[in-house]
Design a protein around this motif. Structure first.
Motif, PDB file in Angstrom:
ATOM      1  N   ASP A   1      -1.073  -6.018  -2.780  1.00  0.00           N
ATOM      2  CA  ASP A   1      -1.387  -6.981  -4.240  1.00  0.00           C
ATOM      3  C   ASP A   1      -1.827  -6.970  -4.921  1.00  0.00           C
ATOM      4  OD1 ASP A   1       1.081  -6.865  -3.018  1.00  0.00           O
ATOM      5  OD2 ASP A   1       1.023  -8.839  -1.731  1.00  0.00           O
TER       6      ASP A   1
ATOM      7  N   ARG B   1      14.420  -5.718   8.964  1.00  0.00           N
ATOM      8  CA  ARG B   1      13.002  -4.890   8.308  1.00  0.00           C
ATOM      9  C   ARG B   1      12.706  -4.363   9.597  1.00  0.00           C
ATOM     10  NH1 ARG B   1       9.392  -7.279   3.747  1.00  0.00           N
ATOM     11  NH2 ARG B   1      10.894  -7.616   1.891  1.00  0.00           N
TER      12      ARG B   1
ATOM     13  N   GLU C   1       3.934  -0.492  -6.618  1.00  0.00           N
ATOM     14  CA  GLU C   1       3.234  -0.379  -5.008  1.00  0.00           C
ATOM     15  C   GLU C   1       3.529   1.313  -5.473  1.00  0.00           C
ATOM     16  OE1 GLU C   1       4.603  -4.195  -2.087  1.00  0.00           O
ATOM     17  OE2 GLU C   1       6.072  -2.131  -2.397  1.00  0.00           O
TER      18      GLU C   1
ATOM     19  N   CYS D   1      -1.674  -3.665   3.001  1.00  0.00           N
ATOM     20  CA  CYS D   1      -0.079  -3.284   2.392  1.00  0.00           C
ATOM     21  C   CYS D   1       0.579  -4.531   1.463  1.00  0.00           C
ATOM     22  CB  CYS D   1       0.452  -2.636   3.031  1.00  0.00           C
ATOM     23  SG  CYS D   1      -0.431  -0.813   3.419  1.00  0.00           S
ATOM     24  N   GLY D   2       1.777  -4.129   0.685  1.00  0.00           N
ATOM     25  CA  GLY D   2       2.754  -5.650   0.380  1.00  0.00           C
ATOM     26  C   GLY D   2       3.639  -5.665   1.340  1.00  0.00           C
ATOM     27  N   GLY D   3       4.270  -6.510   1.824  1.00  0.00           N
ATOM     28  CA  GLY D   3       4.989  -6.445   2.881  1.00  0.00           C
ATOM     29  C   GLY D   3       6.039  -6.076   3.297  1.00  0.00           C
ATOM     30  N   GLY D   4       5.986  -5.648   1.871  1.00  0.00           N
ATOM     31  CA  GLY D   4       7.880  -4.717   1.935  1.00  0.00           C
ATOM     32  C   GLY D   4       6.921  -3.287   1.310  1.00  0.00           C
TER      33      GLY D   4
ATOM     34  N   LYS E   1      -2.849  -9.331   7.240  1.00  0.00           N
ATOM     35  CA  LYS E   1      -2.915  -8.613   7.134  1.00  0.00           C
ATOM     36  C   LYS E   1      -4.198  -8.589   6.639  1.00  0.00           C
ATOM     37  CE  LYS E   1       1.047  -7.700   5.556  1.00  0.00           C
ATOM     38  NZ  LYS E   1       2.011  -8.028   4.819  1.00  0.00           N
TER      39      LYS E   1
ATOM     40  N   GLY F   1       3.000  -5.603   7.691  1.00  0.00           N
ATOM     41  CA  GLY F   1       4.051  -6.333   8.786  1.00  0.00           C
ATOM     42  C   GLY F   1       4.291  -7.160   7.272  1.00  0.00           C
ATOM     43  N   TYR F   2       5.433  -8.061   8.493  1.00  0.00           N
ATOM     44  CA  TYR F   2       6.054  -9.375   6.824  1.00  0.00           C
ATOM     45  C   TYR F   2       5.335  -9.867   6.403  1.00  0.00           C
ATOM     46  CZ  TYR F   2       9.861 -12.497   6.027  1.00  0.00           C
ATOM     47  OH  TYR F   2       9.962 -13.096   5.173  1.00  0.00           O
ATOM     48  N   MET F   3       5.182 -10.692   5.672  1.00  0.00           N
ATOM     49  CA  MET F   3       4.467 -11.955   4.959  1.00  0.00           C
ATOM     50  C   MET F   3       3.949 -12.736   5.655  1.00  0.00           C
ATOM     51  SD  MET F   3       6.513 -12.502   2.258  1.00  0.00           S
ATOM     52  CE  MET F   3       8.778 -11.833   1.954  1.00  0.00           C
TER      53      MET F   3
ATOM     54  N   PRO G   1       7.570 -15.038  -4.031  1.00  0.00           N
ATOM     55  CA  PRO G   1       9.171 -14.904  -4.432  1.00  0.00           C
ATOM     56  C   PRO G   1      10.376 -14.697  -3.733  1.00  0.00           C
ATOM     57  CG  PRO G   1       7.502 -12.892  -5.715  1.00  0.00           C
ATOM     58  CD  PRO G   1       7.091 -13.487  -5.107  1.00  0.00           C
ATOM     59  N   LEU G   2       9.983 -13.504  -2.836  1.00  0.00           N
ATOM     60  CA  LEU G   2      11.673 -13.937  -1.991  1.00  0.00           C
ATOM     61  C   LEU G   2      11.526 -14.660  -0.996  1.00  0.00           C
ATOM     62  CD1 LEU G   2      10.760  -9.672  -0.894  1.00  0.00           C
ATOM     63  CD2 LEU G   2      12.230 -10.325  -2.686  1.00  0.00           C
TER      64      LEU G   2
ATOM     65  N   PHE H   1       7.881 -10.227 -10.954  1.00  0.00           N
ATOM     66  CA  PHE H   1       9.577 -10.414 -10.239  1.00  0.00           C
ATOM     67  C   PHE H   1       9.654 -10.578 -11.748  1.00  0.00           C
ATOM     68  CE2 PHE H   1      10.147  -9.073  -5.113  1.00  0.00           C
ATOM     69  CZ  PHE H   1       9.071  -8.532  -5.074  1.00  0.00           C
TER      70      PHE H   1
HETATM   71  C1  S3P Z   1       6.522  -8.454  -0.440  1.00  0.00           C
HETATM   72  C2  S3P Z   1       5.223  -9.077  -0.093  1.00  0.00           C
HETATM   73  C3  S3P Z   1       3.982  -9.648  -0.314  1.00  0.00           C
HETATM   74  C4  S3P Z   1       4.375  -8.835  -2.010  1.00  0.00           C
HETATM   75  C5  S3P Z   1       5.352  -9.565  -2.267  1.00  0.00           C
HETATM   76  C6  S3P Z   1       6.953  -8.609  -1.810  1.00  0.00           C
HETATM   77  C7  S3P Z   1       7.983  -8.294   0.673  1.00  0.00           C
HETATM   78  O1  S3P Z   1       3.026  -9.260   0.816  1.00  0.00           O
HETATM   79  O2  S3P Z   1       3.935  -7.256  -1.861  1.00  0.00           O
HETATM   80  O3  S3P Z   1       6.018 -10.960  -2.050  1.00  0.00           O
HETATM   81  O4  S3P Z   1       8.795  -7.699   0.171  1.00  0.00           O
HETATM   82  O5  S3P Z   1       7.539  -8.506   1.771  1.00  0.00           O
HETATM   83  P1  S3P Z   1       2.292 -10.453   1.527  1.00  0.00           P
HETATM   84  O6  S3P Z   1       2.787  -9.488   2.594  1.00  0.00           O
HETATM   85  O7  S3P Z   1       0.477  -9.932   0.927  1.00  0.00           O
HETATM   86  O8  S3P Z   1       2.566 -11.432   1.246  1.00  0.00           O
END
Ligand code: S3P
Length: 171
Positions: A33, A136, A60, A77-80, A14, A8-10, A118-119, A48
């Protein structure tokens, strides 16, 4: 029990959900992360800045492949992580994929004081978050076995809902 991958999104919760799931259901948490930060010896923002996003995405994918060889893990999981199709395929083989979703307003409230995404640096607005989530959306929804709305719900309620839905899928 197979792994549960929380995607899921940041700011969709999670990490909090993974921590509670692990405690309540005797599973082990994997914070992707956090593990990458530990391996690289620097913060996500520094990874980054110093190596670029692609380097982070490679780290990742590598970590995800390792996790998928294990079981009984609840993985935050990381959001991306869904940005690479290959990652979604790995997760599908390694367990159940649960998408946590939330409104942009809820997300902004949760991420507004955090400087390690950072994003979102300099982009903490409803408009930016909504647009990025929308871009997304297809990937998140396409990867998910289960989708859980998290707005105005407690972590305990979200965890119970996840377990209920997993049981329903097994029937
Ligand atoms: C990201 C989400 C972050 C982290 C990175 C990139 C993303 O994790 O992996 O900053 O691309 O959505 P969280 O979802 O735990 O913040």
């Amino acid at each position: 029990m197979k792994n549960i991958f929380l995607i899921g999104y940041m700011g969709t919760g999670k990490s909090s959900v993974a921590a509670h799931m692990a405690k309540a259901y005797g599973m082990e948490v994997v914070e992707m992360d956090e593990m990458i930060v530990c391996r690289e010896g620097m913060s996500i923002s520094d990874i980054f800045a110093k190596h670029g996003e692609e380097y982070f995405r490679d780290a990742e994918t590598k970590l995800l492949k390792e996790i998928c060889l294990q079981d009984n893990k609840v993985v935050s999981c990381g959001g991306g992580v869904v940005l690479r199709k290959q990652n979604a395929e790995e997760m599908r083989k390694g367990g159940m994929i649960v998408l946590l979703s939330a409104k942009a307003e809820t997300i902004l409230e949760r991420v507004k004081d955090d400087d390690n995404r950072p994003l979102l640096a300099g982009n903490k607005t409803i408009a930016f978050i909504s647009e990025m989530m929308e871009k997304r959306r297809e990937k998140y929804e396409g990867a998910a076995d289960i989708i859980i709305q998290t707005d105005n719900k407690s972590v305990v309620d979200i965890c119970e809902e996840i377990i209920e839905r997993i049981k329903m899928m097994g029937e």
